[in-house]
Design a protein around this motif. Structure first.
Motif, mmCIF file in Angstrom:
data_model
loop_
_atom_site.group_PDB
_atom_site.id
_atom_site.type_symbol
_atom_site.label_atom_id
_atom_site.label_comp_id
_atom_site.label_asym_id
_atom_site.label_seq_id
_atom_site.Cartn_x
_atom_site.Cartn_y
_atom_site.Cartn_z
ATOM 1 N N VAL A 349 0.838 -1.206 0.000
ATOM 2 C CA VAL A 349 0.000 0.000 0.000
ATOM 3 C C VAL A 349 0.865 1.246 0.000
ATOM 4 O O VAL A 349 0.643 2.192 -0.781
ATOM 5 C CB VAL A 349 -0.965 -0.013 1.206
ATOM 6 C CG1 VAL A 349 -1.509 1.386 1.486
ATOM 7 C CG2 VAL A 349 -2.112 -0.987 0.950
ATOM 8 N N ALA A 350 1.872 1.277 0.852
ATOM 9 C CA ALA A 350 2.763 2.438 0.902
ATOM 10 C C ALA A 350 3.495 2.615 -0.421
ATOM 11 O O ALA A 350 3.622 3.734 -0.938
ATOM 12 C CB ALA A 350 3.756 2.280 2.042
ATOM 13 N N GLU A 351 3.988 1.515 -0.992
ATOM 14 C CA GLU A 351 4.708 1.585 -2.266
ATOM 15 C C GLU A 351 3.831 2.178 -3.363
ATOM 16 O O GLU A 351 4.251 3.068 -4.121
ATOM 17 C CB GLU A 351 5.176 0.190 -2.661
ATOM 18 C CG GLU A 351 5.834 0.098 -4.028
ATOM 19 C CD GLU A 351 6.047 -1.333 -4.474
ATOM 20 O OE1 GLU A 351 5.480 -1.727 -5.514
ATOM 21 O OE2 GLU A 351 6.795 -2.065 -3.784
ATOM 22 N N ARG A 352 2.598 1.688 -3.475
ATOM 23 C CA ARG A 352 1.716 2.144 -4.557
ATOM 24 C C ARG A 352 1.266 3.581 -4.366
ATOM 25 O O ARG A 352 1.168 4.343 -5.341
ATOM 26 C CB ARG A 352 0.512 1.212 -4.656
ATOM 27 C CG ARG A 352 0.878 -0.178 -5.178
ATOM 28 C CD ARG A 352 -0.296 -1.143 -5.115
ATOM 29 N NE ARG A 352 0.077 -2.460 -5.642
ATOM 30 C CZ ARG A 352 -0.692 -3.543 -5.559
ATOM 31 N NH1 ARG A 352 -1.885 -3.466 -4.957
ATOM 32 N NH2 ARG A 352 -0.287 -4.691 -6.064
ATOM 33 N N ARG A 408 0.903 10.008 5.352
ATOM 34 C CA ARG A 408 -0.124 10.510 6.279
ATOM 35 C C ARG A 408 -1.471 10.662 5.585
ATOM 36 O O ARG A 408 -2.521 10.625 6.234
ATOM 37 C CB ARG A 408 0.298 11.855 6.855
ATOM 38 C CG ARG A 408 1.324 11.772 7.960
ATOM 39 C CD ARG A 408 1.429 13.092 8.703
ATOM 40 N NE ARG A 408 1.710 14.216 7.808
ATOM 41 C CZ ARG A 408 1.771 15.483 8.192
ATOM 42 N NH1 ARG A 408 1.521 15.807 9.454
ATOM 43 N NH2 ARG A 408 2.056 16.442 7.318
ATOM 44 N N GLY A 409 -1.429 10.846 4.262
ATOM 45 C CA GLY A 409 -2.677 11.046 3.515
ATOM 46 C C GLY A 409 -3.301 9.764 3.007
ATOM 47 O O GLY A 409 -4.316 9.805 2.307
ATOM 48 N N VAL A 410 -2.702 8.603 3.339
ATOM 49 C CA VAL A 410 -3.204 7.319 2.860
ATOM 50 C C VAL A 410 -4.166 6.726 3.879
ATOM 51 O O VAL A 410 -3.884 6.693 5.084
ATOM 52 C CB VAL A 410 -2.033 6.334 2.621
ATOM 53 C CG1 VAL A 410 -2.563 4.954 2.235
ATOM 54 C CG2 VAL A 410 -1.109 6.863 1.538
ATOM 55 N N THR A 411 -5.280 6.231 3.384
ATOM 56 C CA THR A 411 -6.222 5.463 4.201
ATOM 57 C C THR A 411 -6.198 4.015 3.706
ATOM 58 O O THR A 411 -6.537 3.750 2.546
ATOM 59 C CB THR A 411 -7.643 6.026 4.094
ATOM 60 O OG1 THR A 411 -7.658 7.386 4.527
ATOM 61 C CG2 THR A 411 -8.603 5.202 4.947
ATOM 62 N N ALA A 412 -5.757 3.102 4.547
ATOM 63 C CA ALA A 412 -5.713 1.699 4.156
ATOM 64 C C ALA A 412 -7.120 1.126 4.125
ATOM 65 O O ALA A 412 -7.903 1.320 5.054
ATOM 66 C CB ALA A 412 -4.842 0.911 5.135
ATOM 67 N N LEU A 413 -7.431 0.409 3.043
ATOM 68 C CA LEU A 413 -8.729 -0.242 2.887
ATOM 69 C C LEU A 413 -8.550 -1.761 2.852
ATOM 70 O O LEU A 413 -9.288 -2.473 2.190
ATOM 71 C CB LEU A 413 -9.405 0.238 1.596
ATOM 72 C CG LEU A 413 -9.605 1.747 1.471
ATOM 73 C CD1 LEU A 413 -10.187 2.094 0.100
ATOM 74 C CD2 LEU A 413 -10.501 2.265 2.585
ATOM 75 N N GLY A 414 -7.559 -2.235 3.551
ATOM 76 C CA GLY A 414 -7.185 -3.641 3.555
ATOM 77 C C GLY A 414 -5.681 -3.740 3.394
ATOM 78 O O GLY A 414 -4.959 -2.743 3.509
ATOM 79 N N ARG A 417 -5.395 -2.535 -0.706
ATOM 80 C CA ARG A 417 -6.187 -1.429 -1.260
ATOM 81 C C ARG A 417 -6.069 -0.213 -0.360
ATOM 82 O O ARG A 417 -5.873 -0.329 0.856
ATOM 83 C CB ARG A 417 -7.646 -1.843 -1.420
ATOM 84 C CG ARG A 417 -7.851 -2.969 -2.427
ATOM 85 C CD ARG A 417 -9.303 -3.465 -2.454
ATOM 86 N NE ARG A 417 -10.243 -2.376 -2.719
ATOM 87 C CZ ARG A 417 -11.113 -1.897 -1.836
ATOM 88 N NH1 ARG A 417 -11.171 -2.417 -0.599
ATOM 89 N NH2 ARG A 417 -11.931 -0.919 -2.163
ATOM 90 N N TYR A 418 -6.205 0.959 -0.958
ATOM 91 C CA TYR A 418 -6.060 2.192 -0.186
ATOM 92 C C TYR A 418 -6.780 3.337 -0.893
ATOM 93 O O TYR A 418 -7.158 3.241 -2.075
ATOM 94 C CB TYR A 418 -4.575 2.549 -0.038
ATOM 95 C CG TYR A 418 -3.924 2.975 -1.335
ATOM 96 C CD1 TYR A 418 -3.821 4.326 -1.689
ATOM 97 C CD2 TYR A 418 -3.425 2.029 -2.234
ATOM 98 C CE1 TYR A 418 -3.236 4.706 -2.890
ATOM 99 C CE2 TYR A 418 -2.845 2.402 -3.430
ATOM 100 C CZ TYR A 418 -2.747 3.748 -3.754
ATOM 101 O OH TYR A 418 -2.177 4.128 -4.952
ATOM 102 N N ALA A 419 -6.926 4.423 -0.184
ATOM 103 C CA ALA A 419 -7.417 5.681 -0.750
ATOM 104 C C ALA A 419 -6.400 6.762 -0.424
ATOM 105 O O ALA A 419 -5.854 6.801 0.686
ATOM 106 C CB ALA A 419 -8.782 6.035 -0.167
ATOM 107 N N LEU A 420 -6.114 7.629 -1.398
ATOM 108 C CA LEU A 420 -5.169 8.720 -1.210
ATOM 109 C C LEU A 420 -5.854 10.032 -1.530
ATOM 110 O O LEU A 420 -6.433 10.198 -2.618
ATOM 111 C CB LEU A 420 -3.948 8.536 -2.120
ATOM 112 C CG LEU A 420 -2.895 9.649 -2.092
ATOM 113 C CD1 LEU A 420 -2.287 9.794 -0.698
ATOM 114 C CD2 LEU A 420 -1.804 9.379 -3.125
ATOM 115 N N ASP A 421 -5.797 10.940 -0.599
ATOM 116 C CA ASP A 421 -6.411 12.244 -0.781
ATOM 117 C C ASP A 421 -5.836 12.928 -2.026
ATOM 118 O O ASP A 421 -4.608 13.093 -2.135
ATOM 119 C CB ASP A 421 -6.152 13.102 0.461
ATOM 120 C CG ASP A 421 -6.632 14.517 0.285
ATOM 121 O OD1 ASP A 421 -7.816 14.710 -0.017
ATOM 122 O OD2 ASP A 421 -5.803 15.446 0.438
#
Length: 446
Positions: A349-352, A408-414, A417-421
């Motif tokens: 997730v961090a890499e992507r 800090r702007g990443v929300t992990a969705l598993g 998967r993630y969401a980035l502002d």
């Protein structure tokens, strides 16, 4: 009609490519722009200078010549013979070696050739475990090296550093024929003298794989294994800024007899590569190795390696200050390992998320990591290309700041998967663009 030259053929080739195959030409140009505009902190990479790229794309690709200089199995190798001898002499000079083989297509090929020459099927190997920072070709179960040999692994202490006493204990228990010293994800210095003492204690051959730290060794910024290890292997692209390829190097033990007690190691290494594990050598790659090794002998290269180390220490300190768990508390080389799990993220997730912002860092398994390699709980940073861009510690602190803002702007969705502002992404991309524009990949490589 004027005789062709490398310059004229290169110009003609590029002109023809862009006219006759614009799809491919466009993709190649896009890759050049992508590399220029990306903030690469991939620890296993460096940027080959233009002269190395040029040497790799010459008429030598037309040469088929199995064997070694003066003993080829094909005619027409006079120039190639001279080029290979030049590459060998430069490799020996850069690393202080007594013997060098420049034909391996990669360090993986070199490692497998060396193991195949030293060991029968089922021979015993002791090496750093993959989860502790080792390499696939050091006996990982996914590699042929782990399937073909009887492999035991040593690990790292709870603080992430090597415990040489524990390495000796493993050696005494396993009684290996070969001990491998080397890592793909270990940020501290390797004590090759202590590894040799372990190998001697159990009557084993010591192989040192310095793929990740070859530039630091060449520059005198990391202790050399050449006269400690029986055999040293390395890649030529991870830190030497050369082409894809490998080297096999021998020091004081070059005339020592191999395990068969008949063949000298230098002769064994010759036959191990050809005809043992490879056929035709890549003549163009060997020319590019010769050019990269010439650069590696310069004061400019040594200065770049100095920046590599200084920048890595700064990056480790800055990431720790920002609250990240830096493994071993810092680094002695180009590499910084971070346990990203306390931040609520996985490595992938961090890499992507970082890649989405133009920052290239790879996920990596870390000690005690229960996640699969495709996900991982760690990140591996490297400062080779930052140093090649001419960045100093002050710019590296800015790089760490951008990384921190993205994560800090990443929300992990598993786990994958993630969401980035979007605002975070756009702001980070703008800062990356500014850093890359201010510190472009250098075109000078004299």
């Amino acid at each position: 009609m004027a005789a062709p030259t490398t310059r004229s053929l290169s110009a003609l080739g590029w002109d023809t490519l862009t006219r006759a195959d614009p799809d491919l030409g466009t993709l190649l140009d896009a890759e050049a722009r992508y590399q220029a505009d990306s903030l690469s902190m991939v620890a296993s990479a460096s940027a080959a200078p233009p002269s190395v790229l040029c040497a790799h794309g010459t008429v030598l690709s037309n040469v088929t010549a199995e064997g070694y200089p003066g003993a080829r199995y094909h005619p027409g190798a006079a120039q190639f013979d001279a080029i290979e001898r030049l590459a060998v002499s430069r490799a020996r000079r850069v690393f202080g070696a007594r013997y060098a083989n420049v034909q391996p297509h990669s360090c993986s090929s070199a490692n497998l050739a060396v193991l195949g020459a030293l060991l029968p099927r089922g021979g015993r190997v002791l090496a750093l475990g993959l989860d502790a920072g080792g390499h696939l070709t050091h006996g990982a179960t996914a590699s042929v090296s782990g399937k073909y040999y009887d492999v035991a692994h040593y690990g790292v202490a709870p603080d992430g550093t090597l415990d040489y006493g524990a390495v000796l204990d493993r050696a005494l228990a396993h009684r290996p024929h070969v001990v491998i010293a080397g890592a793909s994800a270990y940020p501290r210095r390797l004590d090759f003298a202590r590894f040799r003492a372990v190998a001697d204690r159990v009557g084993a051959c010591l192989i040192a794989d310095i793929s990740h730290i070859a530039g630091l060794v060449a520059a005198g910024l990391h202790p050399s294994p050449i006269d400690h290890a029986h055999i040293t292997t390395t890649s030529t692209y991870k830190q030497l800024a050369g082409p894809r390829g490998g080297l096999i190097l021998l020091g004081e033990d070059h005339r020592r007899t191999a395990p068969d007690n008949r063949t000298e190691l230098r002769k064994l290494m010759q036959s191990a590569v050809f005809p043992g594990f490879q056929g035709t050598p890549d003549a163009s790659a060997i020319a590019a190795k010769a050019r990269a090794l010439a650069i590696a002998s310069t004061e400019s290269f040594r200065a770049t390696m100095g920046r590599v180390v200084a920048n890595a220490r700064t990056l480790a300190d800055e990431l720790a200050t920002l609250g990240y768990k830096v493994l071993t508390g810092g680094t002695d080389n180009h590499m910084v390992l971070v346990d990203i799990r306390p931040a609520g993220l996985t490595g992938v997730v961090a890499e992507r998320a970082l890649e989405e912002c133009g920052i290239l860092v790879n996920r990596n398994k870390i000690p005690g990591d229960a996640l699969p390699p495709s996900v991982s709980g760690g990140l591996r940073f490297g400062t080779n290309i930052l140093a090649q861009r001419g960045m100093s510690p002050s710019q590296v602190r800015a790089c760490a700041g951008v990384v921190h803002d993205v994560l800090r702007g990443v929300t992990a969705l598993g786990t994958t998967r993630y969401a980035l502002d979007p605002a975070t992404r756009d702001a980070a991309r703008a800062r990356v663009d500014a850093l890359c524009a201010r510190f472009p990949l250098r075109s000078d490589d004299a």
